[in-house]
Scaffold this motif. Structure first.
Motif, mmCIF file in Angstrom:
data_model
loop_
_atom_site.group_PDB
_atom_site.id
_atom_site.type_symbol
_atom_site.label_atom_id
_atom_site.label_comp_id
_atom_site.label_asym_id
_atom_site.label_seq_id
_atom_site.Cartn_x
_atom_site.Cartn_y
_atom_site.Cartn_z
ATOM 1 N N HIS A 5 30.642 -83.885 68.095
ATOM 2 C CA HIS A 5 30.532 -83.174 66.823
ATOM 3 C C HIS A 5 31.734 -83.475 65.932
ATOM 4 O O HIS A 5 31.594 -83.939 64.793
ATOM 5 N N LEU A 6 32.949 -83.236 66.442
ATOM 6 C CA LEU A 6 34.122 -83.359 65.589
ATOM 7 C C LEU A 6 34.468 -84.799 65.242
ATOM 8 O O LEU A 6 34.952 -85.078 64.142
ATOM 9 N N GLN A 7 34.204 -85.729 66.160
ATOM 10 C CA GLN A 7 34.499 -87.124 65.832
ATOM 11 C C GLN A 7 33.520 -87.642 64.774
ATOM 12 O O GLN A 7 33.904 -88.421 63.895
ATOM 13 N N MET A 8 32.283 -87.199 64.846
ATOM 14 C CA MET A 8 31.309 -87.591 63.816
ATOM 15 C C MET A 8 31.681 -86.965 62.470
ATOM 16 O O MET A 8 31.545 -87.609 61.412
ATOM 17 N N GLU A 9 32.191 -85.729 62.500
ATOM 18 C CA GLU A 9 32.613 -85.090 61.252
ATOM 19 C C GLU A 9 33.821 -85.817 60.657
ATOM 20 O O GLU A 9 33.939 -85.944 59.428
ATOM 21 N N LEU A 10 34.723 -86.288 61.513
ATOM 22 C CA LEU A 10 35.849 -87.097 61.051
ATOM 23 C C LEU A 10 35.327 -88.367 60.377
ATOM 24 O O LEU A 10 35.789 -88.756 59.297
ATOM 25 N N TYR A 11 34.353 -88.999 61.021
ATOM 26 C CA TYR A 11 33.753 -90.217 60.457
ATOM 27 C C TYR A 11 33.103 -89.935 59.107
ATOM 28 O O TYR A 11 33.327 -90.652 58.127
ATOM 29 N N LYS A 12 32.297 -88.876 59.031
ATOM 30 C CA LYS A 12 31.618 -88.523 57.788
ATOM 31 C C LYS A 12 32.617 -88.282 56.659
ATOM 32 O O LYS A 12 32.414 -88.720 55.526
ATOM 33 N N ASN A 13 33.716 -87.598 56.987
ATOM 34 C CA ASN A 13 34.735 -87.288 55.990
ATOM 35 C C ASN A 13 35.359 -88.557 55.420
ATOM 36 O O ASN A 13 35.508 -88.706 54.208
ATOM 37 N N LEU A 14 35.694 -89.496 56.304
ATOM 38 C CA LEU A 14 36.352 -90.724 55.863
ATOM 39 C C LEU A 14 35.387 -91.706 55.210
ATOM 40 O O LEU A 14 35.767 -92.460 54.317
ATOM 41 N N ALA A 15 34.134 -91.708 55.672
ATOM 42 C CA ALA A 15 33.145 -92.653 55.145
ATOM 43 C C ALA A 15 32.413 -92.104 53.919
ATOM 44 O O ALA A 15 31.696 -92.851 53.244
ATOM 45 N N GLU A 18 45.395 -85.580 69.862
ATOM 46 C CA GLU A 18 43.970 -85.321 69.661
ATOM 47 C C GLU A 18 43.748 -83.936 69.061
ATOM 48 O O GLU A 18 42.937 -83.765 68.147
ATOM 49 N N PHE A 19 44.479 -82.945 69.573
ATOM 50 C CA PHE A 19 44.336 -81.592 69.044
ATOM 51 C C PHE A 19 44.706 -81.545 67.561
ATOM 52 O O PHE A 19 43.978 -80.974 66.737
ATOM 53 N N ASP A 20 45.820 -82.176 67.201
ATOM 54 C CA ASP A 20 46.254 -82.198 65.799
ATOM 55 C C ASP A 20 45.214 -82.880 64.910
ATOM 56 O O ASP A 20 44.926 -82.422 63.796
ATOM 57 N N THR A 21 44.643 -83.974 65.416
ATOM 58 C CA THR A 21 43.628 -84.710 64.642
ATOM 59 C C THR A 21 42.413 -83.839 64.365
ATOM 60 O O THR A 21 41.936 -83.736 63.224
ATOM 61 N N TYR A 22 41.893 -83.177 65.401
ATOM 62 C CA TYR A 22 40.672 -82.401 65.217
ATOM 63 C C TYR A 22 40.916 -81.080 64.501
ATOM 64 O O TYR A 22 40.012 -80.536 63.862
ATOM 65 N N LYS A 23 42.138 -80.578 64.573
ATOM 66 C CA LYS A 23 42.473 -79.395 63.780
ATOM 67 C C LYS A 23 42.382 -79.740 62.296
ATOM 68 O O LYS A 23 41.877 -78.945 61.483
ATOM 69 N N ARG A 24 42.859 -80.947 61.935
ATOM 70 C CA ARG A 24 42.748 -81.398 60.542
ATOM 71 C C ARG A 24 41.282 -81.577 60.134
ATOM 72 O O ARG A 24 40.896 -81.229 59.010
ATOM 73 N N VAL A 25 40.472 -82.125 61.046
ATOM 74 C CA VAL A 25 39.049 -82.324 60.749
ATOM 75 C C VAL A 25 38.377 -80.980 60.461
ATOM 76 O O VAL A 25 37.621 -80.839 59.493
ATOM 77 N N VAL A 26 38.664 -79.998 61.289
ATOM 78 C CA VAL A 26 38.066 -78.656 61.116
ATOM 79 C C VAL A 26 38.449 -78.072 59.758
ATOM 80 O O VAL A 26 37.614 -77.527 59.044
ATOM 81 N N THR A 27 39.715 -78.231 59.378
ATOM 82 C CA THR A 27 40.189 -77.706 58.079
ATOM 83 C C THR A 27 39.560 -78.457 56.918
ATOM 84 O O THR A 27 39.043 -77.863 55.971
ATOM 85 N N GLN A 28 39.575 -79.792 56.988
ATOM 86 C CA GLN A 28 39.068 -80.609 55.875
ATOM 87 C C GLN A 28 37.561 -80.453 55.679
ATOM 88 O O GLN A 28 37.071 -80.415 54.560
ATOM 89 N N GLN A 29 36.828 -80.354 56.806
ATOM 90 C CA GLN A 29 35.381 -80.247 56.718
ATOM 91 C C GLN A 29 34.896 -78.799 56.665
ATOM 92 O O GLN A 29 33.704 -78.546 56.592
ATOM 93 N N LYS A 30 35.859 -77.864 56.742
ATOM 94 C CA LYS A 30 35.531 -76.425 56.709
ATOM 95 C C LYS A 30 34.495 -76.083 57.791
ATOM 96 O O LYS A 30 33.488 -75.415 57.547
ATOM 97 N N LEU A 31 34.765 -76.552 59.008
ATOM 98 C CA LEU A 31 33.830 -76.353 60.109
ATOM 99 C C LEU A 31 34.026 -75.003 60.759
ATOM 100 O O LEU A 31 35.149 -74.514 60.905
ATOM 101 N N THR A 32 32.914 -74.399 61.173
ATOM 102 C CA THR A 32 32.958 -73.140 61.930
ATOM 103 C C THR A 32 31.939 -73.236 63.054
ATOM 104 O O THR A 32 31.104 -74.154 63.085
ATOM 105 N N LEU A 33 31.961 -72.274 63.957
ATOM 106 C CA LEU A 33 31.005 -72.263 65.062
ATOM 107 C C LEU A 33 29.652 -71.726 64.618
ATOM 108 O O LEU A 33 28.671 -71.814 65.348
ATOM 109 N N ASP A 34 29.567 -71.106 63.471
ATOM 110 C CA ASP A 34 28.296 -70.530 62.997
ATOM 111 C C ASP A 34 27.334 -71.605 62.542
ATOM 112 O O ASP A 34 27.720 -72.628 62.030
#
Length: 320
Positions: free
Chosen positions: A162-172, A304-320
């Protein structure tokens, strides 16, 4: 220095030395935070037997699935720090899930004692054969042509897929809807069946379907092209090096694990990885042998934790 303090220090050193010599003197539990059959389980069981021989005591693999790996990881975090209950660390349990879920009962950077990264596994974007494009350039053009039309499956919300794909979507700059599943197996089944047009998954579990042409590989996260997929570019090749991150499978224990235990288990795993049969079985899954130091593994987890923490913030991801 006071005599009493000196005596206490000497007793502590002697106790530590005695512990180091006697460890282990009973079976060791190795908790896999996912169900049997996945890549994490395969690598844990591959390393358990040779590690048993190296340490002189059985290493028993125990599967504790649930919560995208959180249940098993929590058990390891809460274990007595004596070296008899260790766990398999993954990107999902130490980086992706903690980055998106504030309710997780452990801190991945302070509640564990990293020991060694055993292996790293490529991740891949693959599409159903009915998808209009069959290569990376065509894939991007198709998704950009119809933003919001396509969705992708993953092993679950908060997992590495999930988070790696969101990182990809954000950059692409792509808009693709996430469809989470309760594990890679169900996600693969629906993608292969054409219910979802694409998936972000670990290479080992996707590989059988790629070989049978039931999925089409598009782009892979790996240091270099995969020999069995010579025409599939890496994320680095397509100009998205930050996405070129592999999954890791390491061993860790609870915080406060004695250095003697950490060093002994690290040495035992390294010895196990010298066995050509062990290396071959791990490499046959599409993984790369790592076998690094506790300090290096700790740095990987933090990165890895720092990278995905940034992804969550940038993509405004939540568990909902």
């Amino acid at each position: 220095m006071h005599r009493r303090t000196w005596t206490a220090l000497m007793l502590s050193a002697l106790t530590s030395a005695t512990f180091a010599q006697s460890y282990p003197n009973k079976p060791i539990q190795l908790v896999v935070p996912f169900a049997p059959g996945g890549t994490t389980d395969i690598i844990a069981r591959t390393i358990a037997d040779p590690l048993s021989k190296a340490l002189g005591q059985p290493v028993v693999v125990v599967n504790k699935a649930g919560g995208g790996g959180v249940v098993g990881a929590t058990e390891t975090a809460r274990a007595v720090p004596d070296g008899y209950s260790l766990g398999v660390a993954t990107v999902s349990t130490t980086a992706a899930n903690p980055a998106i879920n504030p309710k997780i009962a452990y801190n991945p950077l302070t509640d564990f004692s990293p020991i060694i990264n055993v292996a790293a596994t490529p991740n891949i974007i693959a599409v159903h054969p009915s998808f209009p494009a069959k290569d990376y350039k065509g894939f991007v053009a198709e998704v950009k042509k119809s933003p919001g039309k396509y969705s992708y499956s993953s092993s679950g919300t908060g997992g590495i897929g999930h988070l790696q794909m969101e990182l990809y979507k954000n950059l692409a700059g792509l808009f693709i809807t996430h469809i989470p599943y309760r594990g890679a197996g169900p996600a693969l089944n629906d993608t292969v069946a054409g219910q979802v047009p694409m998936i972000f998954d670990n290479l080992p579990s996707a590989m059988p379907f790629l070989r049978e042409n039931r999925l089409v590989p598009i782009v892979v996260a790996a240091p270099q092209r995969i020999p069995s997929l010579p025409n599939v570019p890496t994320f680095k090749e397509v100009g998205l090096e930050p996405v070129n991150r592999m999954a890791y499978y390491g061993i860790y224990g609870p915080k406060g694990l004695p250095k003697e235990v950490i060093d002994k288990v690290n040495a035992g795993v390294r010895k196990a990885l010298e066995d050509p049969a062990v290396r071959k079985r791990i490499e046959d899954t599409g993984s790369f042998i790592v076998g690094n130091s506790p300090e290096q593994f700790s740095e990987q987890i933090k990165a890895e934790f720092d990278t995905y923490k940034r992804v969550v913030t940038q993509q405004k991801l939540t568990l909902d």
